[in-house]
Design a protein around this motif. Structure first.
Motif, PDB file in Angstrom:
ATOM      1  N   UNK A   1      11.069  -3.775  -1.936  1.00 24.89           N
ATOM      2  CA  UNK A   1       9.895  -2.938  -1.664  1.00 24.89           C
ATOM      3  C   UNK A   1       9.323  -3.291  -0.289  1.00 24.89           C
ATOM      4  N   UNK A   2       8.341  -2.513   0.131  1.00 23.48           N
ATOM      5  CA  UNK A   2       7.745  -2.716   1.448  1.00 23.48           C
ATOM      6  C   UNK A   2       6.930  -4.004   1.529  1.00 23.48           C
ATOM      7  N   UNK A   3       6.429  -4.479   0.420  1.00 28.99           N
ATOM      8  CA  UNK A   3       5.653  -5.721   0.419  1.00 28.99           C
ATOM      9  C   UNK A   3       6.522  -6.890   0.857  1.00 28.99           C
ATOM     10  N   UNK A   4       7.762  -6.922   0.423  1.00 30.44           N
ATOM     11  CA  UNK A   4       8.678  -7.988   0.842  1.00 30.44           C
ATOM     12  C   UNK A   4       8.971  -7.910   2.337  1.00 30.44           C
ATOM     13  N   UNK A   5       9.122  -6.701   2.841  1.00 31.15           N
ATOM     14  CA  UNK A   5       9.370  -6.517   4.276  1.00 31.15           C
ATOM     15  C   UNK A   5       8.169  -6.988   5.080  1.00 31.15           C
ATOM     16  N   UNK A   6       6.973  -6.583   4.648  1.00 35.02           N
ATOM     17  CA  UNK A   6       5.755  -6.987   5.346  1.00 35.02           C
ATOM     18  C   UNK A   6       5.574  -8.498   5.310  1.00 35.02           C
TER      19      UNK A   6
ATOM     20  N   UNK B   1       7.953 -10.808   5.127  1.00 38.07           N
ATOM     21  CA  UNK B   1       8.897 -11.397   6.072  1.00 38.07           C
ATOM     22  C   UNK B   1       8.464 -11.172   7.514  1.00 38.07           C
ATOM     23  N   UNK B   2       7.935 -10.002   7.814  1.00 36.63           N
ATOM     24  CA  UNK B   2       7.468  -9.728   9.179  1.00 36.63           C
ATOM     25  C   UNK B   2       6.310 -10.651   9.557  1.00 36.63           C
ATOM     26  N   UNK B   3       5.386 -10.868   8.651  1.00 36.11           N
ATOM     27  CA  UNK B   3       4.264 -11.783   8.912  1.00 36.11           C
ATOM     28  C   UNK B   3       4.760 -13.206   9.120  1.00 36.11           C
ATOM     29  N   UNK B   4       5.720 -13.625   8.260  1.00 36.94           N
ATOM     30  CA  UNK B   4       6.269 -14.979   8.375  1.00 36.94           C
ATOM     31  C   UNK B   4       6.973 -15.165   9.714  1.00 36.94           C
TER      32      UNK B   4
ATOM     33  N   UNK C   1       4.472 -15.473  12.539  1.00 34.15           N
ATOM     34  CA  UNK C   1       3.871 -16.812  12.581  1.00 34.15           C
ATOM     35  C   UNK C   1       4.852 -17.836  13.146  1.00 34.15           C
ATOM     36  N   UNK C   2       6.119 -17.743  12.750  1.00 32.20           N
ATOM     37  CA  UNK C   2       7.118 -18.671  13.283  1.00 32.20           C
ATOM     38  C   UNK C   2       7.258 -18.504  14.790  1.00 32.20           C
ATOM     39  N   UNK C   3       7.196 -17.268  15.266  1.00 27.31           N
ATOM     40  CA  UNK C   3       7.268 -16.996  16.707  1.00 27.31           C
ATOM     41  C   UNK C   3       6.070 -17.604  17.429  1.00 27.31           C
TER      42      UNK C   3
END
Length: 64
Positions: free
Chosen positions: A4-9, A11-14, A17-19
């Motif tokens: 779902x889109x929640x998993x994508x969001x 991962x994008x947030x994570x 933050x790593x960047x």
């Protein structure tokens, strides 16, 4: 695979933050390099080397 889109969001947030963390680490390394290349750092290195080799020179003179 994402379900779902929640998993994508998430991962994008994570990844964002790593960047940001990586960029801050690079900034810290940049400052460390600046400090290492500063004239004061070079002077203190030269002074410590002169002390070391000066003492060795004196010991050699005393022994001979």
């Amino acid at each position: 695979m994402y379900k779902n889109f929640a998993e994508i969001e998430f991962d994008l947030k994570r990844l964002k933050l790593e960047r940001q963390i990586a960029l801050e680490e690079i900034k810290g390394l940049k400052q460390d390099v600046k400090d290492d290349l500063s004239p004061y750092s070079w002077v203190s290195t030269v002074i410590s080397a002169v002390k070391k080799y000066g003492i060795l020179y004196l010991i050699r003179k005393v022994i001979k």
